[in-house]
Enzyme design. Sequence first.
Site, PDB file in Angstrom:
ATOM      1  N   ASP A 121      -6.841  -0.937  -4.984  1.00 23.62           N
ATOM      2  CA  ASP A 121      -7.981  -0.794  -4.076  1.00 23.62           C
ATOM      3  C   ASP A 121      -8.947   0.276  -4.594  1.00 23.62           C
ATOM      4  O   ASP A 121     -10.174   0.099  -4.555  1.00 23.62           O
ATOM      5  CB  ASP A 121      -7.510  -0.407  -2.669  1.00 23.62           C
ATOM      6  CG  ASP A 121      -6.606  -1.429  -2.035  1.00 23.62           C
ATOM      7  OD1 ASP A 121      -6.683  -2.620  -2.401  1.00 23.62           O
ATOM      8  OD2 ASP A 121      -5.814  -1.034  -1.156  1.00 23.62           O
ATOM      9  N   ASP A 170       0.858  -1.184   0.000  1.00 30.58           N
ATOM     10  CA  ASP A 170       0.000   0.000   0.000  1.00 30.58           C
ATOM     11  C   ASP A 170       0.890   1.229   0.000  1.00 30.58           C
ATOM     12  O   ASP A 170       1.967   1.228   0.606  1.00 30.58           O
ATOM     13  CB  ASP A 170      -0.916   0.004   1.225  1.00 30.58           C
ATOM     14  CG  ASP A 170      -2.000  -1.065   1.146  1.00 30.58           C
ATOM     15  OD1 ASP A 170      -2.448  -1.374   0.027  1.00 30.58           O
ATOM     16  OD2 ASP A 170      -2.402  -1.576   2.197  1.00 30.58           O
TER      17      ASP A 170
END
Length: 147
Positions: free
Chosen positions: A120, A106
């Site tokens: 995402d 991330d």
Amino acid sequence: MAVLVAGLDLGLKAWAGRALSDGSTTDLGPLQLRLTFNPGVAFSLGDTLPRAVLLGLTGVIVAALAVFAFCFTRTAALPFVLALAAMLGGALANVIDRAADGLVTDYLHTGWFPTFNLADAFVVTGAAILVVASWRASATTDARTGP
């Protein structure tokens, strides 16, 4: 388009892994680039499951989504095709990333929301477009058929 989405996200993950590995952050206004790793799925759910189980479950879900998208998009309107491609590309990128070491990279941080990645964002945006397109298609069908 799904392959393009997956490739873009995987490229950004590779870049973030190199550029932000020293713990640095880059301020982009409402977003910061900050490297983190998620052992679970959304919001770290399932982070205590064995890696093989989590990878297997997410792999099955992505495969099912791919089969559904392949069958459904042959006759679907463009918004449905784009939404499913965005969702499939994002999900595929996260599964590929997880396959290497059990973690998803991330790199987008807002300060008020958990750190996430472009994959995402594509999954969530695709799902939102799918809901809106379904609602609009239903409203159009209802208007044609009447009460």
